[in-house]
Design a protein around this motif. Structure first.
Motif, short mmCIF file in Angstrom:
data_model
loop_
_atom_site.label_atom_id
_atom_site.label_comp_id
_atom_site.label_asym_id
_atom_site.label_seq_id
_atom_site.Cartn_x
_atom_site.Cartn_y
_atom_site.Cartn_z
N ILE A 35 -40.19 44.42 43.09
CA ILE A 35 -40.27 45.06 41.76
C ILE A 35 -40.50 46.57 41.92
CG2 ILE A 35 -41.72 45.27 39.69
CD1 ILE A 35 -42.14 42.15 39.92
N ALA A 36 -41.46 46.93 42.78
CA ALA A 36 -41.75 48.36 42.98
C ALA A 36 -40.50 49.09 43.47
CB ALA A 36 -42.91 48.54 43.95
N ALA A 37 -39.74 48.44 44.36
CA ALA A 37 -38.52 49.09 44.89
C ALA A 37 -37.48 49.24 43.78
CB ALA A 37 -37.95 48.25 46.04
N TYR A 38 -37.33 48.21 42.95
CA TYR A 38 -36.36 48.25 41.85
C TYR A 38 -36.75 49.33 40.85
CZ TYR A 38 -33.29 46.49 38.13
OH TYR A 38 -32.32 46.36 37.15
N VAL A 39 -38.04 49.40 40.51
CA VAL A 39 -38.51 50.37 39.52
C VAL A 39 -38.34 51.80 40.06
CG1 VAL A 39 -40.58 51.24 38.34
CG2 VAL A 39 -40.05 48.79 38.30
#
Ligand code: PMP
Length: 389
Positions: free
Chosen positions: A77-81
């Motif tokens: 999620i952090a990478a996508y955001v």
């Protein structure tokens, strides 16, 4: 039970019933209705995502995860955001996996509000905002947006409603029900407003991937000056067609996440484990998974715009989400009368704009998360109906 009302929580008893529900109750009594009233994708979740969830169960993943969610999912999620929204969040302390964006909004408001704190939000809007604020003991303060402005949220309108008691501002773009999106200038002006008035900005960007006509979503997470006062809500319900998995997430600065997590920990424990494995798989090839759905939505949206124009039904440009919000005031009926009579005469369900706030009067919401054939038939019936008015 005598005095049932006196025994119940007053701030909940006093909440109005959802305007959408009332209308769905009428729809459910009829057969053969074409429904443009639904706010969820007509597509099933891509198969490899469902399969990953099934496999997780086969492998025995039937236990709790950590409160905040699977570490691998929070990292993804952090990478996508970071890549998609331009926001940097520490997956260990600033990302929480929630039971839908609905839970994300609830725990955020509960972490922030003391009784009497005011929260600004813009209407027409998703039906939950006002009640969610009230359920967290806050005072909802609606700010109107208008078709003439393409339902953009103006700083002038915000300035007119802000007060010394205002604690937070909830924004939702791309917007349900209007389809409005914001450009970079709007985002920066609203960010500047939030900073000037020392507000927490809660940005519900659940429709971020659904933008049309070459527009690209501009996230509030891409504004560095907001870093310490922004709560980003996003999830899998819309772009991945995963409503039933109830998978979403909150990104927030650590000082706030600590308290949000406390509520989630006591009220929820953790999001469903097989759903978290589905979400992890959904992070593997998001662009490929979404592409066919996004193509279909954009074709349907283009079709509806043309069909309403031909039928003489005015509409602003819905540049995102999967909703059209045509203006029906010229036909001399209220939004509710229009919806009820359309259902009666032509068996087509749309939602009266007033379900999304008083300033939705004069509009109806038509969801195009509906197959093209049905959409064509519905548009033909609507065109026939308005000729009779
Ligand atoms: N925010 C908006 C603007 C929505 O339209 C919806 C669903 N209709 C939600 C949040 C809730 O989404 P979820 O399924 O993630 O709880």
């Amino acid at each position: 039970m005598t005095d049932a009302r006196g025994r119940l929580a007053r701030h909940i008893v006093d909440l109005p019933k959802s305007g959408i529900r009332e209308f769905f109750d009428i729809v459910s009594t009829r057969r053969g209705v074409i429904s443009l009233a639904i706010g969820e994708p007509d597509f099933d979740t891509p198969w490899h995502i469902r399969e990953a969830s099934i496999a997780s169960l086969e492998e025995g993943c039937s236990h709790y995860t950590g409160n905040a969610g699977l570490p691998a999912l929070r990292q993804a999620i952090a990478a996508y955001v970071r890549e998609r929204f331009g926001g940097a969040y520490d997956p260990a302390h600033e990302v929480l996996v929630t039971v839908g964006a609905s839970e994300g909004l609830d725990v955020t408001l509960r972490a922030l509000l003391n009784p009497g704190d005011e929260v600004l939000y813009h209407e027409p809007c998703f039906v939950s905002y006002g009640p969610e604020i009230a359920m967290a003991h806050g005072v909802p303060v609606a700010v109107e947006t208008h078709a003439e402005d393409n339902f953009r949220l103006s700083v002038e309108a915000l300035e007119a409603k802000v007060s010394p008691r205002t604690k937070a501002l909830v924004v939702n773009f791309p917007n349900n029900p209007t389809g409005a999106v914001l450009g970079r200038e709007d985002v920066e002006a609203i960010a500047d407003f939030a900073i000037r008035h020392d507000l927490i900005l809660i940005s519900d960007e659940i429709y971020a991937e659904l933008t049309w006509g070459g527009r690209r979503h501009v996230s509030f997470a891409s504004v560095p000056a907001l870093r310490d006062r922004l709560v980003l809500l996003h999830g899998y319900s819309k772009a991945w067609a995963m409503t039933g998995f109830r998978m979403a997430y909150v990104c927030a600065p650590a000082w706030l996440m600590d308290t949000i997590l406390k509520i989630h920990q006591y009220a929820i424990m953790c999001a469903s484990t097989p759903s978290q494995y589905a979400a992890l798989e959904a992070m593997r090839q998001p662009a490929e998974d979404m592409a066919p759905m996004l193509r279909a939505y954009e074709m349907r949206r283009n079709f509806l715009r043309a069909a309403f124009a031909e039928a003489g039904i005015p509409m602003h440009n819905p540049a995102g989400a999967f909703y059209a919000f045509p203006q029906i005031a010229r036909f001399g009926l209220s939004a509710r009368e229009f919806a009820v009579r359309l259902l009666d005469a032509e068996n087509v369900a749309v939602v009266p704009g007033t379900a999304f706030g008083a300033c939705g009067e004069g509009f109806v919401r038509c969801s195009y998360a509906t197959g093209m054939e049905q959409l064509k038939e519905a548009a033909a019936r609507i065109a026939r109906f308005v000729k009779t008015l």
